[in-house]
Design an enzyme around this catalytic site. Structure first.
Site, PDB file in Angstrom:
ATOM      1  N   ASP A   1       0.863  -1.184   0.000  1.00 29.87           N
ATOM      2  CA  ASP A   1       0.000   0.000   0.000  1.00 29.87           C
ATOM      3  C   ASP A   1       0.896   1.228   0.000  1.00 29.87           C
ATOM      4  OD1 ASP A   1       0.057   1.065   3.056  1.00 29.87           O
ATOM      5  OD2 ASP A   1      -0.067  -1.121   3.090  1.00 29.87           O
TER       6      ASP A   1
ATOM      7  N   ASP B   1      -9.803   3.393   5.905  1.00 24.25           N
ATOM      8  CA  ASP B   1      -8.698   3.330   6.868  1.00 24.25           C
ATOM      9  C   ASP B   1      -9.147   3.953   8.184  1.00 24.25           C
ATOM     10  OD1 ASP B   1      -6.348   3.494   8.291  1.00 24.25           O
ATOM     11  OD2 ASP B   1      -5.215   4.559   6.750  1.00 24.25           O
TER      12      ASP B   1
ATOM     13  N   GLU C   1      -8.076   4.344  11.926  1.00 26.97           N
ATOM     14  CA  GLU C   1      -6.981   4.191  12.882  1.00 26.97           C
ATOM     15  C   GLU C   1      -6.910   5.398  13.805  1.00 26.97           C
ATOM     16  OE1 GLU C   1      -2.883   4.868  11.059  1.00 26.97           O
ATOM     17  OE2 GLU C   1      -4.004   4.152   9.310  1.00 26.97           O
TER      18      GLU C   1
END
Length: 286
Positions: free
Chosen positions: A84, A173, A175
């Site tokens: 990634d 994503d 986080e």
């Protein structure tokens, strides 16, 4: 390998030169009607989006093998290698990565509702043209705007899905907050509602269930270990060591494992939990 909308549930806007006026007319519709963003959404801009890549906050909060890049334990089937990337990787040498055995790539497309990766075209097209299966991901900022607003922004800025057999569903994503409170100032219920808003809207926009990238520790801390997404959204889990460890509630297995942030050529290395044929199934949407 289109970069714009093409999913089964998308609205198509012609892009020929003679239709530019119509296009701008569509884009000029009141935001309140389209629901794509609000004035308050647009005012909040991330301070350092170029420093926010997939897993950038995981090591800071959870530690891990940044320097060692431990080799994952062998499994019952041959896992597929992937990477990634985001703007901090700059121009990526895709042909070299392909020759080294990398077979899929995810590229950061957007963050919040104001940032797009300036290297996205080179990274996204380059991975595809090298022969890889590719996809895009969105760095979530739940305290900046609604999940729906960010899902639409993502889909409009590289995160759409194409039924070409080489494009993976977009990834969300989730986080640690790089700008403040770990859970973005949200309660467990509020965070779950935000994620539901994002994945529901992304499904409406593209016809696909988004992949969710998150660590088990963050998920427990910020969603109360919600089990609401395991049946619909593939799990991408970061854990820098020799095993994937425990999974968040609701998921019986992971689809992708980010196993190191210190790989050769490109740091963030991943393994798809299955054969190349199964990876193609994920891309095809079957």
């Amino acid at each position: 390998m289109p970069l714009r909308r093409s999913g089964p549930a998308r609205r198509t806007v012609p892009l020929a030169a003679g239709t530019l006026v119509s296009l701008f007319s569509v884009l000029a519709l009141p935001l309140a009607l389209t629901g794509s963003a609000t004035a308050s959404d647009a005012e909040k801009r991330p301070a350092h989006p170029e420093q926010d890549w997939m897993g950038s906050t995981i090591i800071a909060h959870e530690g891990g093998d940044r320097a060692g890049g431990a080799e994952p334990r062998a499994s019952g089937h041959r896992a597929v290698a992937g990477v990634d990337v985001s703007s901090h990787n700059g121009k990526v040498g895709w042909s070299s990565l392909r020759k080294s055995g990398v077979r899929f790539a995810y590229v950061k497309a957007s963050e919040g509702t104001s940032y797009t990766n300036p290297y996205f075209a080179q990274q996204y097209r380059g991975s595809y043209e090298s022969g890889m299966i590719h996809g895009a991901y969105h760095f979530a900022l739940p305290d900046h705007s609604s999940g729906g607003s960010q899902a639409r922004y993502f889909a409009d800025h590289g995160g759409d899905w194409s039924r070409d057999g080489r494009t993976l569903p977009g990834a969300l994503d989730m986080e640690y907050n790089p700008y403040g409170a770990t859970c973005y100032g949200k309660s467990h219920k509020a965070m779950v509602r935000w994620i539901q808003d994002f994945v529901r809207t992304y499904r409406e926009e593209t016809g696909r269930h988004a992949v969710i990238y998150t660590s088990t520790n963050w998920w427990k801390r910020c969603t109360g270990n919600s089990g609401k997404f395991g049946r619909t959204n593939p799990l991408w889990i970061p854990r820098y060591g020799s095993s994937v460890g425990s999974l968040p509630a609701g998921w019986q297995y992971h689809s992708i494992w980010q196993h190191t942030s210190s790989g050769h050529r490109v740091g963030d290395r991943n393994r798809f939990n299955g054969s190349y044929t199964r990876l193609k199934v994920l891309a095809n949407g079957h």
